[in-house]
Write a protein that holds these residues in place. Structure first.
Motif, PDB file in Angstrom:
ATOM      1  N   VAL A  17       0.823  -1.217   0.000  1.00  0.00           N
ATOM      2  CA  VAL A  17       0.000   0.000   0.000  1.00  0.00           C
ATOM      3  C   VAL A  17       0.855   1.264   0.000  1.00  0.00           C
ATOM      4  CG1 VAL A  17      -2.017  -1.048   1.076  1.00  0.00           C
ATOM      5  CG2 VAL A  17      -0.186  -0.161   2.522  1.00  0.00           C
ATOM      6  N   GLY A  18       2.172   1.123  -0.108  1.00  0.00           N
ATOM      7  CA  GLY A  18       3.053   2.273  -0.243  1.00  0.00           C
ATOM      8  C   GLY A  18       3.615   2.814   1.051  1.00  0.00           C
ATOM      9  N   LYS A  19       3.136   2.335   2.180  1.00  0.00           N
ATOM     10  CA  LYS A  19       3.634   2.841   3.466  1.00  0.00           C
ATOM     11  C   LYS A  19       4.884   2.078   3.896  1.00  0.00           C
ATOM     12  CE  LYS A  19      -0.802   4.417   5.261  1.00  0.00           C
ATOM     13  NZ  LYS A  19      -1.805   4.274   6.307  1.00  0.00           N
ATOM     14  N   PRO A  20       5.717   2.707   4.765  1.00  0.00           N
ATOM     15  CA  PRO A  20       6.915   1.995   5.233  1.00  0.00           C
ATOM     16  C   PRO A  20       6.554   0.736   6.022  1.00  0.00           C
ATOM     17  CG  PRO A  20       6.941   4.310   5.906  1.00  0.00           C
ATOM     18  CD  PRO A  20       5.599   4.061   5.327  1.00  0.00           C
ATOM     19  N   VAL A  21       7.439  -0.233   5.933  1.00  0.00           N
ATOM     20  CA  VAL A  21       7.209  -1.468   6.693  1.00  0.00           C
ATOM     21  C   VAL A  21       7.595  -1.236   8.150  1.00  0.00           C
ATOM     22  CG1 VAL A  21       7.866  -3.884   6.973  1.00  0.00           C
ATOM     23  CG2 VAL A  21       7.652  -2.926   4.676  1.00  0.00           C
ATOM     24  N   ASN A  22       6.606  -1.218   9.005  1.00  0.00           N
ATOM     25  CA  ASN A  22       6.843  -1.215  10.450  1.00  0.00           C
ATOM     26  C   ASN A  22       5.655  -1.896  11.126  1.00  0.00           C
ATOM     27  OD1 ASN A  22       4.756   0.739  10.837  1.00  0.00           O
ATOM     28  ND2 ASN A  22       6.222   2.348  10.264  1.00  0.00           N
ATOM     29  N   GLU A  23       5.762  -2.135  12.405  1.00  0.00           N
ATOM     30  CA  GLU A  23       4.726  -2.910  13.109  1.00  0.00           C
ATOM     31  C   GLU A  23       3.358  -2.247  12.993  1.00  0.00           C
ATOM     32  OE1 GLU A  23       5.656  -4.047  17.072  1.00  0.00           O
ATOM     33  OE2 GLU A  23       7.685  -4.699  16.554  1.00  0.00           O
ATOM     34  N   ALA A  24       3.316  -0.927  13.164  1.00  0.00           N
ATOM     35  CA  ALA A  24       2.024  -0.224  13.160  1.00  0.00           C
ATOM     36  C   ALA A  24       1.353  -0.325  11.799  1.00  0.00           C
ATOM     37  CB  ALA A  24       2.238   1.237  13.541  1.00  0.00           C
ATOM     38  N   ASN A  25       2.147  -0.147  10.733  1.00  0.00           N
ATOM     39  CA  ASN A  25       1.538  -0.180   9.396  1.00  0.00           C
ATOM     40  C   ASN A  25       1.123  -1.603   8.990  1.00  0.00           C
ATOM     41  OD1 ASN A  25       1.740   2.561   9.046  1.00  0.00           O
ATOM     42  ND2 ASN A  25       3.755   2.459   8.034  1.00  0.00           N
ATOM     43  N   VAL A  26       1.909  -2.589   9.389  1.00  0.00           N
ATOM     44  CA  VAL A  26       1.515  -3.981   9.085  1.00  0.00           C
ATOM     45  C   VAL A  26       0.229  -4.327   9.837  1.00  0.00           C
ATOM     46  CG1 VAL A  26       2.186  -6.413   9.326  1.00  0.00           C
ATOM     47  CG2 VAL A  26       3.869  -4.728   8.556  1.00  0.00           C
ATOM     48  N   ALA A  27       0.155  -3.900  11.102  1.00  0.00           N
ATOM     49  CA  ALA A  27      -1.064  -4.150  11.888  1.00  0.00           C
ATOM     50  C   ALA A  27      -2.268  -3.482  11.230  1.00  0.00           C
ATOM     51  CB  ALA A  27      -0.880  -3.641  13.307  1.00  0.00           C
ATOM     52  N   GLU A  28      -2.064  -2.284  10.704  1.00  0.00           N
ATOM     53  CA  GLU A  28      -3.174  -1.569  10.064  1.00  0.00           C
ATOM     54  C   GLU A  28      -3.662  -2.323   8.823  1.00  0.00           C
ATOM     55  OE1 GLU A  28      -2.245   2.406   8.872  1.00  0.00           O
ATOM     56  OE2 GLU A  28      -4.234   2.696   7.984  1.00  0.00           O
ATOM     57  N   VAL A  29      -2.714  -2.844   8.037  1.00  0.00           N
ATOM     58  CA  VAL A  29      -3.102  -3.611   6.839  1.00  0.00           C
ATOM     59  C   VAL A  29      -3.919  -4.834   7.254  1.00  0.00           C
ATOM     60  CG1 VAL A  29      -2.207  -5.071   4.975  1.00  0.00           C
ATOM     61  CG2 VAL A  29      -1.212  -2.817   5.383  1.00  0.00           C
ATOM     62  N   ILE A  30      -3.454  -5.546   8.299  1.00  0.00           N
ATOM     63  CA  ILE A  30      -4.174  -6.745   8.740  1.00  0.00           C
ATOM     64  C   ILE A  30      -5.578  -6.372   9.224  1.00  0.00           C
ATOM     65  CG2 ILE A  30      -4.200  -8.629  10.431  1.00  0.00           C
ATOM     66  CD1 ILE A  30      -1.107  -8.543  10.377  1.00  0.00           C
ATOM     67  N   LYS A  31      -5.674  -5.266   9.954  1.00  0.00           N
ATOM     68  CA  LYS A  31      -6.980  -4.875  10.514  1.00  0.00           C
ATOM     69  C   LYS A  31      -7.958  -4.391   9.460  1.00  0.00           C
ATOM     70  CE  LYS A  31      -5.564  -3.382  15.109  1.00  0.00           C
ATOM     71  NZ  LYS A  31      -5.378  -2.228  15.982  1.00  0.00           N
ATOM     72  N   THR A  32      -7.452  -3.659   8.473  1.00  0.00           N
ATOM     73  CA  THR A  32      -8.375  -2.967   7.560  1.00  0.00           C
ATOM     74  C   THR A  32      -8.522  -3.632   6.198  1.00  0.00           C
ATOM     75  OG1 THR A  32      -6.592  -1.557   6.733  1.00  0.00           O
ATOM     76  CG2 THR A  32      -7.855  -0.744   8.636  1.00  0.00           C
ATOM     77  N   GLY A  33      -7.598  -4.516   5.804  1.00  0.00           N
ATOM     78  CA  GLY A  33      -7.699  -5.164   4.493  1.00  0.00           C
ATOM     79  C   GLY A  33      -7.842  -4.152   3.370  1.00  0.00           C
ATOM     80  N   PRO A  34      -6.819  -3.353   3.106  1.00  0.00           N
ATOM     81  CA  PRO A  34      -6.981  -2.213   2.198  1.00  0.00           C
ATOM     82  C   PRO A  34      -6.946  -2.542   0.705  1.00  0.00           C
ATOM     83  CG  PRO A  34      -4.730  -2.307   3.005  1.00  0.00           C
ATOM     84  CD  PRO A  34      -5.461  -3.432   3.664  1.00  0.00           C
ATOM     85  N   THR A  35      -6.642  -3.782   0.343  1.00  0.00           N
ATOM     86  CA  THR A  35      -6.547  -4.120  -1.080  1.00  0.00           C
ATOM     87  C   THR A  35      -7.825  -4.832  -1.540  1.00  0.00           C
ATOM     88  OG1 THR A  35      -5.523  -6.244  -0.611  1.00  0.00           O
ATOM     89  CG2 THR A  35      -4.037  -4.371  -0.905  1.00  0.00           C
ATOM     90  N   PRO A  36      -8.059  -4.907  -2.860  1.00  0.00           N
ATOM     91  CA  PRO A  36      -9.317  -5.509  -3.338  1.00  0.00           C
ATOM     92  C   PRO A  36      -9.505  -6.969  -2.924  1.00  0.00           C
ATOM     93  CG  PRO A  36      -8.225  -4.308  -5.105  1.00  0.00           C
ATOM     94  CD  PRO A  36      -7.265  -4.339  -3.962  1.00  0.00           C
ATOM     95  N   GLY A  37      -8.412  -7.693  -2.672  1.00  0.00           N
ATOM     96  CA  GLY A  37      -8.565  -9.110  -2.360  1.00  0.00           C
ATOM     97  C   GLY A  37      -8.502  -9.448  -0.886  1.00  0.00           C
ATOM     98  N   MET A  38      -8.046  -8.497  -0.062  1.00  0.00           N
ATOM     99  CA  MET A  38      -7.783  -8.851   1.342  1.00  0.00           C
ATOM    100  C   MET A  38      -8.907  -8.389   2.266  1.00  0.00           C
ATOM    101  SD  MET A  38      -4.425  -8.240   3.631  1.00  0.00           S
ATOM    102  CE  MET A  38      -4.473  -8.466   5.398  1.00  0.00           C
ATOM    103  N   PRO A  39      -9.441  -9.318   3.072  1.00  0.00           N
ATOM    104  CA  PRO A  39     -10.472  -8.908   4.034  1.00  0.00           C
ATOM    105  C   PRO A  39      -9.861  -8.198   5.238  1.00  0.00           C
ATOM    106  CG  PRO A  39     -10.019 -11.244   4.257  1.00  0.00           C
ATOM    107  CD  PRO A  39      -9.171 -10.751   3.120  1.00  0.00           C
ATOM    108  N   ALA A  40     -10.710  -7.482   5.961  1.00  0.00           N
ATOM    109  CA  ALA A  40     -10.281  -6.793   7.186  1.00  0.00           C
ATOM    110  C   ALA A  40     -10.424  -7.751   8.360  1.00  0.00           C
ATOM    111  CB  ALA A  40     -11.148  -5.559   7.405  1.00  0.00           C
TER     112      ALA A  40
END
Lengths: 121, 562
Positions: free
Chosen positions: A78-101
């Motif tokens: 999603v273009g953000k730096p790889v760190n714990e907070a941003n990875v957690a956000e991706v897992i929580k929100t599922g920001p891509t068309p194929g990934m659930p939140a």
């Protein structure tokens, strides 16, 4: 060599075989050991993430991007730096068309465990 | 001197191996001695019969399970000393529990359990319990039952998503044709198959399922605390022990197993990984091999299904996803493989081997409307194809006669038949099941060459008698029993059928028509056809089961009853 000497030599050989076995076992255990949190994260990864982000992705075309070496990369998909907070956000929100939140499926603690495991990949 | 050295090395090796292995005689019924026992009760002190209790050393690949009796008492045989996790493996509708227990040599340790109502009911129920208790119209429940549970059993119970996320998942699932398997993964649509998502009404269906799933497994949990759970099997059903062996490579999904009739070795094939393997039931050691790429078909390789043996003990199976035949010689550990002479991309969804004539019977999948059955002699290259033979399961009897469990599909139209092809004349006759639309699935033959099969749609077991040419049916008294994998223990001629949605296995005694249910030691494990052990006898029956679980790794399970 007398009989006693032969016995000592043979016992010595056995000891070498036994210690070599112990050493190999210890090495294997050391390679496999993960922290308690990473171990829990591994179990969660197998149940929730594996199907799309298979770990053995050298031999497959996963449905989603491989997560091997994720924390060695600069940026997330999603273009953000790889760190714990941003990875957690991706897992929580599922920001891509194929990934659930996963915010309703996994607790913050469980997401943290998955991140600990991802750091080892 | 050489002899002394060799003797000492062997002695050391034996001592080292004994430290890891279980003495198998300790595990044979009846248990003369025990290392561990206890009582299972409710938190209010009521006796709980039929609860599965598991004991496992944390680093071990072997787990032992026994079941509480009418007094709530459970008892393990002698276990190797050490630290164990003792847990409630199955008590549907109750919270699981576990304890750490140190097993000591020569002592019987005790661990009692008092079980409470579950914190999250969905985590303690089977697919049947869930489907019978979730709110919604019958049409909504069927949406999930037909579209999700058929392949994923209880997987939806594990997740909670909002509607948008459910739609993403369902869009992916409904839009994916499983035409092959690539190293443990479902692959996307094949080039020659029309993607489902281009079919009319695709997105409407996605939204309907997503809407319902977000209601029953969405952000706000529904209250299932008063759910009615299927009663636990009790009485004779508690006289059982399960030994679980976790497969030693990751993400194993066992599809079929077979017990080699001379050695008693238990062999497996893996549906999604190109591996075959075996367990030595005496030493409890595993060995497994990667199967070779079939000639000229590198693009799709993994996975196989049914496994059989020829008279020399060679193992025969098929390349399920590529089409082709594979033989493995256990003595030389060498593989041999053959493609069809015309290189047609037949995907062999099932196969059986005729050891008398050394030829492979096969059935192709229905995803492309082919629905062919056939027979292939790899040594001569001769093969014969039978059109419109939509076999979900196949059986070849001891004389080489072939049977297909025929069900309706896209390529052949509605069918619910047992198709018989004579070994000598190749004449084919189809016999309809007395109950229409029964969906015959997997099957097996008994020692009299009667053909037993699961009738998935109507919760029955069927039997085709080749002498009378008649089919008899037995009703399984479990709602949504969905019988699937079927095997006959030919040492006793008991018929074992795995029940898909309730996560149980049922044993039919053909002589008395008695049906005995057993819990499987885990929920959602998606077992396939059971196979009898060569040591099985009437007072101590032993069958094996392979699993492709939704969670965790595949297992071989030894089931012993008495």
């Amino acid at each position: 060599m007398n009989c006693w000497g032969r016995l000592v030599r043979s016992l010595g050989l056995c000891a070498v075989v036994f210690l070599l076995g112990l050493s190999l076992t210890a090495q294997a255990q050391s390679r496999a050991s993960l922290s308690e949190r990473a171990e829990k994260g591994k179990e969660i990864f197998q149940d929730y993430c594996y199907l799309c982000h298979d770990r053995a992705s050298e031999r497959v075309k996963p449905l989603g991007p491989s997560l091997n070496g994720l924390f060695k990369r600069q940026t997330l998909i999603v273009g953000k730096p790889v760190n714990e907070a941003n990875v957690a956000e991706v897992i929580k929100t599922g920001p891509t068309p194929g990934m659930p939140a996963f915010r309703h499926a996994l607790s913050d603690q469980e997401i943290g465990d998955v991140i600990e495991f991802l750091k080892t990949k | 001197m050489k002899r002394t050295r060799v003797l000492l090395v062997v002695l050391c090796s034996i001592l080292t191996i004994r430290g890891h292995a279980q003495a198998p005689s300790d595990l044979m019924y009846p248990f003369q001695e025990s290392s561990l026992g206890g009582f299972v009760k409710s938190e209010r002190g009521a006796v709980l019969e039929g609860v599965v209790v598991r004991a496992k050393q944390p680093a071990s690949y072997i787990a032992y399970n026994v079941v509480s009796d009418a007094q709530g008492k459970y008892r393990f045989p002698v276990l190797k000393p050490g630290q164990y996790v003792v847990e409630i493996a199955r008590a549907d509708g109750l919270e699981s529990d576990k304890q750490n227990v140190a097993i000591r040599a020569g002592q019987e340790m005790r661990a009692d359990f008092a079980l409470r109502p579950p914190k999250v009911m969905e985590e303690q129920m089977t697919s049947v319990d869930w489907l019978l208790n979730i709110p919604g119209t019958p049409e909504q429940v069927d949406l999930v039952n037909d579209n999700c549970i058929h392949c994923h059993t209880g997987m939806p119970l594990k997740f909670r998503f909002d509607k948008e996320s459910w739609a993403k998942i369902i869009r992916l699932m409904l839009g994916t044709r499983i035409h092959s398997a690539q190293w443990g993964m479902a692959s996307r649509s094949a080039a020659d198959a029309k993607p489902n998502r281009e079919l009319p009404g695709f997105e409407e269906k996605v939204q309907a399922i997503a809407e319902y799933m977000s209601q029953v497994r969405g952000p706000n949990p529904i209250d299932l605390s008063k759910a009615k759970i299927l009663p636990r099997p009790t009485g004779k059903s508690t006289r059982v022990m399960y030994t679980e062996y976790t497969i030693p490579y990751p993400n194993a999904e066992l599809h079929d197993i077979a017990v080699e009739p001379k050695s008693g070795m238990v062999w497996w094939t893996d549906w999604r990984n190109p591996s075959i393997g075996r367990l030595d039931p005496v030493t409890e050691e595993f060995k497994f091999w990667e199967t070779p790429v079939p000639p000229g078909k590198e693009e799709v390789h993994p996975g196989a299904q049914e496994v059989d043996f020829d008279a020399e003990g060679n193992l025969w199976t098929s390349y399920s996803w590529t089409g082709g035949v594979m033989m493995f010689n256990p003595k030389t550990e060498k593989f041999f493989s053959w493609m069809f002479p015309d290189q047609n991309p037949r995907r062999l969804m099932n196969s059986t081997f005729d050891p008398k004539r050394n030829r492979m019977w096969f059935g192709t999948d229905d995803y492309y409307g082919k629905d062919e059955g056939g027979v292939y002699d790899v040594k001569t290259g001769e093969y014969k194809v039978f059109p419109k033979f939509p076999a979900y399961g196949e059986v070849t009897d001891s004389e080489g006669n072939h049977y297909g469990m025929l069900r309706g599909s896209r390529g052949s139209g509605p069918m619910s038949h047992i198709g018989r092809i004579d070994a000598e004349t190749m004449e084919r006759v189809d016999y309809p099941t007395p109950t229409p639309n029964a969906f015959p699935r997997r099957g097996d033959h008994d020692s009299k060459d009667r053909i037993w099969f699961a009738e998935y749609n109507v919760d029955q077991i069927g039997m085709f008698d080749p002498k009378s040419r008649k089919i008899t049916e037995w009703k399984i008294p479990v709602p949504m029993a969905t019988p699937y994998g079927t095997g006959v223990d030919r040492k006793t001629d008991m018929v074992w059928v795995q029940l898909y949605r309730p996560d149980r296995i049922v044993r039919l005694n053909p002589g008395t028509s008695e049906l005995t249910q057993y819990y499987l030691p885990e929920r959602h494990i998606m077992a396939r056809s059971p196979r009898g052990d060569i040591r099985s006898r009437m007072d101590h029956q032993i069958v094996w089961l392979g699993t492709l679980p939704r969670y965790g790794n595949g297992k071989l399970i030894k089931i012993e009853t008495w």
